[in-house]
Enzyme design. Sequence first.
Site, mmCIF file in Angstrom:
data_model
loop_
_atom_site.group_PDB
_atom_site.id
_atom_site.type_symbol
_atom_site.label_atom_id
_atom_site.label_comp_id
_atom_site.label_asym_id
_atom_site.label_seq_id
_atom_site.Cartn_x
_atom_site.Cartn_y
_atom_site.Cartn_z
ATOM 1 N N ASP A 157 -0.525 -7.566 2.930
ATOM 2 C CA ASP A 157 0.430 -6.959 4.028
ATOM 3 C C ASP A 157 0.664 -7.644 5.407
ATOM 4 O OD1 ASP A 157 1.496 -4.581 2.839
ATOM 5 O OD2 ASP A 157 0.008 -3.179 3.348
ATOM 6 N N LYS A 160 3.368 -7.313 7.913
ATOM 7 C CA LYS A 160 3.317 -6.102 8.801
ATOM 8 C C LYS A 160 3.196 -6.815 10.246
ATOM 9 C CE LYS A 160 2.794 -2.454 5.733
ATOM 10 N NZ LYS A 160 1.855 -1.262 5.060
ATOM 11 N N HIS A 185 8.398 -6.210 5.314
ATOM 12 C CA HIS A 185 7.377 -6.975 5.476
ATOM 13 C C HIS A 185 6.799 -7.833 4.269
ATOM 14 C CE1 HIS A 185 5.734 -3.545 2.889
ATOM 15 N NE2 HIS A 185 4.761 -4.311 2.601
ATOM 16 N N ASP A 239 -2.462 -1.505 -4.639
ATOM 17 C CA ASP A 239 -1.726 -0.906 -3.202
ATOM 18 C C ASP A 239 -1.249 0.576 -3.270
ATOM 19 O OD1 ASP A 239 -0.132 -1.611 -0.854
ATOM 20 O OD2 ASP A 239 1.385 -0.854 -1.795
#
Length: 338
Positions: A157, A160, A185, A239
């Site tokens: 991630d 982000k 992202h 996730d």
Amino acid sequence: MIAKELYERYIGLRLLHDLNGADGKLLLKKGTVLTESNLKRLNIRVEELDKAVRQPFDCDHPSKLISEAANEIQAIFDKFKKDKEAIYEVETTVLPTVEFLAQQEELSVLLEGLQHKDNYTYRHNIGVAIVAAMLAKWLDFPEHERRLITLGGLLHDIGKLQISEHLLLKPGALSEDEYNSIKNHALYGYNILKKDTMYENVVCLMALEHHEREDGSGYPDKKTAKDIHPFSKIIAIADVFHAMTSHRVYRSGQALYTVLQHLRDEGFGRMEPTYVATFIQKLMELAVGQVVELSNGMVGKIAFVSPANPLHPLVQIQDDLVDLSKTKLHITRLVAND
């Protein structure tokens, strides 16, 4: 000299401490990544090498370790904005903690330490990495591949960083435009890792593909099963699991049974079905002995999990064994053991 079958497990690890020989002479500096070449040259006991790449942890306080790891990765990502070399600190300061926690295979680690709503954005990276590491082990991936998968979980991630914090932390429903902004992202993360780091392509792909789905319904490229890297498929399951079970400022995490049901359904078309089946089976096996509440309000302990129907185990209620596969009852929640 270290035997080949022993040193292979250390390839790709980064030294947490200087490595000295028996005479006290420096052999390799702290931070060195171990390769086949430098391992072949070492004349040192495996025990000494192990000390140089492993870090002692307090296994009695997993929640504390998770919180510390979340704070560490946040600090590293903040430094990374100005110093691209800072990203490699993930391997020396965060990755060992995550690998340790994954090795414990404790349900309490997943459902207590990882669910806390504080610092969710960075705690999510830790949670995904731990779950992915466990699943990769259950799927019998080699150790060096499990390490890459764990690293991919920590970095999946990173894109982000280019999304506003206001949007990431917004309570309630997102508008279509806001949701589309957040979806970027995955591509941002891939571009960051490709441009600003020396990580191999598969690590970059885990950032890009963790929202892709087997049936082409994911993003950003609507890839189908044959085009999604196996490592990315593992990150995708981890996730979803961590996101659904975690508490947020604006909502509570969903019950384990509900999340596993969702993953089972996703396994028929949207996620790799064999990976999902293994994940559900192994996770439910970790729950054996766990106190659970059933849909009729009764409380018991999980006694046995069947490979044929892991979501409906045998539950011991006082002196009786109840086979949930033969009733309309189901587990509504796990209850903290005394």
